[in-house]
Design a protein around this motif. Structure first.
Motif, PDB file in Angstrom:
ATOM      1  N   TYR A   9      -5.639  -0.296  -5.447  1.00  9.76           N
ATOM      2  CA  TYR A   9      -5.919   0.098  -6.835  1.00  9.76           C
ATOM      3  C   TYR A   9      -7.404   0.020  -7.211  1.00  9.76           C
ATOM      4  O   TYR A   9      -7.758  -0.125  -8.377  1.00  9.76           O
ATOM      5  CB  TYR A   9      -5.076  -0.730  -7.810  1.00  9.76           C
ATOM      6  CG  TYR A   9      -3.593  -0.561  -7.602  1.00  9.76           C
ATOM      7  CD1 TYR A   9      -3.037   0.709  -7.441  1.00  9.76           C
ATOM      8  CD2 TYR A   9      -2.731  -1.658  -7.559  1.00  9.76           C
ATOM      9  CE1 TYR A   9      -1.677   0.886  -7.223  1.00  9.76           C
ATOM     10  CE2 TYR A   9      -1.362  -1.493  -7.348  1.00  9.76           C
ATOM     11  CZ  TYR A   9      -0.847  -0.217  -7.188  1.00  9.76           C
ATOM     12  OH  TYR A   9       0.506  -0.048  -6.984  1.00  9.76           O
ATOM     13  N   GLY A  10      -8.284   0.095  -6.198  1.00  8.85           N
ATOM     14  CA  GLY A  10      -9.715   0.126  -6.468  1.00  8.85           C
ATOM     15  C   GLY A  10     -10.400  -1.220  -6.417  1.00  8.85           C
ATOM     16  O   GLY A  10     -11.601  -1.315  -6.689  1.00  8.85           O
ATOM     17  N   GLU A  68      -8.451   4.362  -2.303  1.00  9.57           N
ATOM     18  CA  GLU A  68      -8.314   4.045  -3.728  1.00  9.57           C
ATOM     19  C   GLU A  68      -9.578   3.404  -4.313  1.00  9.57           C
ATOM     20  O   GLU A  68      -9.635   3.179  -5.527  1.00  9.57           O
ATOM     21  CB  GLU A  68      -7.116   3.110  -3.927  1.00  9.57           C
ATOM     22  CG  GLU A  68      -5.798   3.716  -3.469  1.00  9.57           C
ATOM     23  CD  GLU A  68      -4.620   2.760  -3.600  1.00  9.57           C
ATOM     24  OE1 GLU A  68      -4.766   1.691  -4.220  1.00  9.57           O
ATOM     25  OE2 GLU A  68      -3.537   3.084  -3.067  1.00  9.57           O
ATOM     26  N   SER A  69     -10.553   3.101  -3.474  1.00 11.83           N
ATOM     27  CA  SER A  69     -11.665   2.256  -3.936  1.00 11.83           C
ATOM     28  C   SER A  69     -13.038   2.914  -3.855  1.00 11.83           C
ATOM     29  O   SER A  69     -14.059   2.227  -3.862  1.00 11.83           O
ATOM     30  CB  SER A  69     -11.686   0.950  -3.134  1.00 11.83           C
ATOM     31  OG  SER A  69     -11.954   1.199  -1.771  1.00 11.83           O
ATOM     32  N   THR A  96       0.853  -1.180   0.000  1.00  7.07           N
ATOM     33  CA  THR A  96       0.000   0.000   0.000  1.00  7.07           C
ATOM     34  C   THR A  96       0.886   1.225   0.000  1.00  7.07           C
ATOM     35  O   THR A  96       2.107   1.131   0.145  1.00  7.07           O
ATOM     36  CB  THR A  96      -0.930  -0.006   1.228  1.00  7.07           C
ATOM     37  OG1 THR A  96      -1.815   1.121   1.174  1.00  7.07           O
ATOM     38  CG2 THR A  96      -0.141   0.072   2.527  1.00  7.07           C
ATOM     39  N   TRP A 102      -9.671   2.016 -10.663  1.00  8.13           N
ATOM     40  CA  TRP A 102      -8.902   3.260 -10.538  1.00  8.13           C
ATOM     41  C   TRP A 102      -7.611   3.206 -11.348  1.00  8.13           C
ATOM     42  O   TRP A 102      -7.338   4.090 -12.150  1.00  8.13           O
ATOM     43  CB  TRP A 102      -8.602   3.552  -9.069  1.00  8.13           C
ATOM     44  CG  TRP A 102      -7.708   4.738  -8.869  1.00  8.13           C
ATOM     45  CD1 TRP A 102      -7.887   5.987  -9.380  1.00  8.13           C
ATOM     46  CD2 TRP A 102      -6.497   4.784  -8.119  1.00  8.13           C
ATOM     47  NE1 TRP A 102      -6.850   6.820  -8.994  1.00  8.13           N
ATOM     48  CE2 TRP A 102      -5.990   6.100  -8.216  1.00  8.13           C
ATOM     49  CE3 TRP A 102      -5.798   3.844  -7.361  1.00  8.13           C
ATOM     50  CZ2 TRP A 102      -4.813   6.496  -7.577  1.00  8.13           C
ATOM     51  CZ3 TRP A 102      -4.627   4.243  -6.730  1.00  8.13           C
ATOM     52  CH2 TRP A 102      -4.150   5.557  -6.844  1.00  8.13           C
ATOM     53  N   LYS A 148      -7.293  10.634  -7.717  1.00  7.44           N
ATOM     54  CA  LYS A 148      -8.308   9.648  -7.360  1.00  7.44           C
ATOM     55  C   LYS A 148      -9.497   9.715  -8.325  1.00  7.44           C
ATOM     56  O   LYS A 148      -9.605  10.587  -9.176  1.00  7.44           O
ATOM     57  CB  LYS A 148      -8.772   9.854  -5.927  1.00  7.44           C
ATOM     58  CG  LYS A 148      -7.679   9.581  -4.888  1.00  7.44           C
ATOM     59  CD  LYS A 148      -7.160   8.161  -4.983  1.00  7.44           C
ATOM     60  CE  LYS A 148      -6.207   7.792  -3.869  1.00  7.44           C
ATOM     61  NZ  LYS A 148      -4.931   8.505  -3.890  1.00  7.44           N
TER      62      LYS A 148
END
Length: 433
Positions: free
Chosen positions: A161-162, A187-188, A110, A312, A213
């Motif tokens: 990364y989503g 990120e999500s 992360t 993302w 973002k």
């Protein structure tokens, strides 16, 4: 880097006139309306209609009862960690953190903003290895960590990364060990797990409005909770912890962490476009998946049975047997280009030479110099000091290091055209020639 422009493998490709970004802000015009309204009415500080509206809207989108608008996702994480620390261990003496000397389990792969606030409060991050299915915290490693550190009562988990992680398993383990969860959904935003928005799964959760973002205020973040007292406490702390007195009086530490009404205006204009941005990012991901299918690579994984990501960032990982030789130091890297193989360093350098932006996968926290002496737990147990000169060893498991070595983030801007993305895909193909 300019050598790529002269490399015969890339003959016929010209650098992009306008840079193709990893993930840049996408403005729509309505943001300006709310900024100008704040200026016209002179509400430019940390109170105003824009703040009230974005807090209501974000809470509504996620499904939380309360959202508190703050200056950054990092600020939201800091106050979330401070709050949970006080719930578990009580209010500390001024000048000491709520987690002083206490271990906290943290996602390993992360951005460091997930972890650093643990240290702001005097805590000791213990890093939990990653799994290959979603590239998030491994529940098997988390359970192992409780075997080693049974006293831990706090977990900080991010969705990389989503893509949502293995939420059910992690929550079940936390419940079993009476631990609180802080969910980093920076990120999500907009991603769902079993039909529920990320940001709903922690005892408290956070979002980010950073410039790259899925929606942005240029900066900004949100603390998310269902307990009104939690929301009240965060609002108080974020505005310097003033007591109810006619003068400036303070009984606990405070911070200048509240979001401004100007930044809230940008976010107010952005929020209606969340689903549109996600749809555009999904198209980018699917194009890469199709365009790279004949190469020895895979896209960042999605648990299609349980989750819908926000896409993302589109990432890829190179098959182990298709990696060219690559050695990374603390700041420098060397690789040897070879036919049929490539590596993230070569591909990123090639993209940069043609004016496109990618980046490495997050370097796992247990590999960072600042945290090298902190605990690290894998699915096999303790991940530190596992080699032995005098014993025959089994292969040492370190999923995060492996993904970092073989993976990379691709240009994922939702404004990237089909033509531009096709050229990016072509450059990647030629790196393997």
């Amino acid at each position: 880097m300019n050598g790529f422009l002269e490399d015969l493998r890339f003959k016929g490709i010209k650098p992009f006139k306008n840079k193709v970004w990893l993930s840049s802000p996408t403005m729509h015009g309505s943001e300006q309306q709310w900024i100008e309204e704040a200026i016209r009415t002179n509400w430019v500080s940390t109170v105003g209609e824009n703040i009230d509206e974005v807090e209501k809207k974000v809470a509504q989108i996620i499904g939380r009862r309360y959202a508190v608008a703050l200056s950054a996702g990092t600020a939201a994480l800091h106050l979330a960690i401070k709050l949970c620390g006080e719930k578990i261990y009580g209010q500390p003496v001024v000048g000491h953190g709520t987690l002083e000397g206490k271990r906290v389990f943290c996602s390993d792969m992360t951005f460091d903003a997930t972890v650093n606030p643990v240290c702001y409060e005097g805590g000791i991050p213990i890093f939990i290895d990653t799994e290959y299915d979603t590239w998030n915290m491994d529940p098997v490693a988390l359970e192992k960590a409780f075997d080693i550190y049974p006293e831990v009562r706090l977990i900080v988990v991010a969705h990389l990364y989503g893509t949502p992680g293995k939420v059910d398993e992690i929550r079940e383990i936390a419940k079993k060990h009476n631990a609180l969860i802080i969910e980093d959904a920076a990120e999500s935003f907009g991603a769902t797990y079993k039909g529920v928005q990320t940001g709903m799964f922690g005892d408290v959760s956070i979002l980010s409005g950073n410039g790259n973002k899925i929606v942005t205020g240029s900066v900004g973040g949100f603390f998310l909770a269902d307990d009104v007292e939690d929301a009240k406490k965060i609002r108080k702390w974020s505005t310097q912890s003033r007591e109810d007195a006619a003068w400036y009086q303070h009984e606990e530490l405070g911070y200048n962490y509240r979001m401004s009404n100007i930044i809230a205006g940008i976010l107010r204009g952005q929020l209606p476009y969340l689903e549109e941005h996600i749809a555009q990012k999904k198209v980018v991901y699917e194009r890469y998946k199709e365009g790279l299918k004949d190469l020895p690579v895979n896209m960042n994984p999605i648990d299609v049975k349980s989750s819908v990501p926000n896409y993302w960032l589109s990432c890829m990982i190179i098959d182990s047997d298709a990696m060219c030789k690559m050695v990374r130091g603390e700041r420098d890297v060397l690789y040897v280009s070879s036919s049929g193989c490539s590596c993230p360093t070569e591909i990123l350098a090639a993209l940069s030479a043609f004016n496109a932006e990618g980046r490495p996968i997050w370097k796992p926290m247990h590999m960072q110099p600042i945290y090298r002496m902190h605990g690290f737990v894998t699915k096999d147990g303790n991940g530190r000091a596992q080699s032995n000169l005098y014993e025959e060893e089994n292969e040492i498991s370190d999923v995060g290091e492996d993904i970092f070595t073989r993976g990379m983030c691709l240009p994922s801007d939702n404004k990237m055209t089909l033509e531009q993305q096709n050229i990016v895909i072509d450059i990647i193909h030629r790196c393997f020639e």
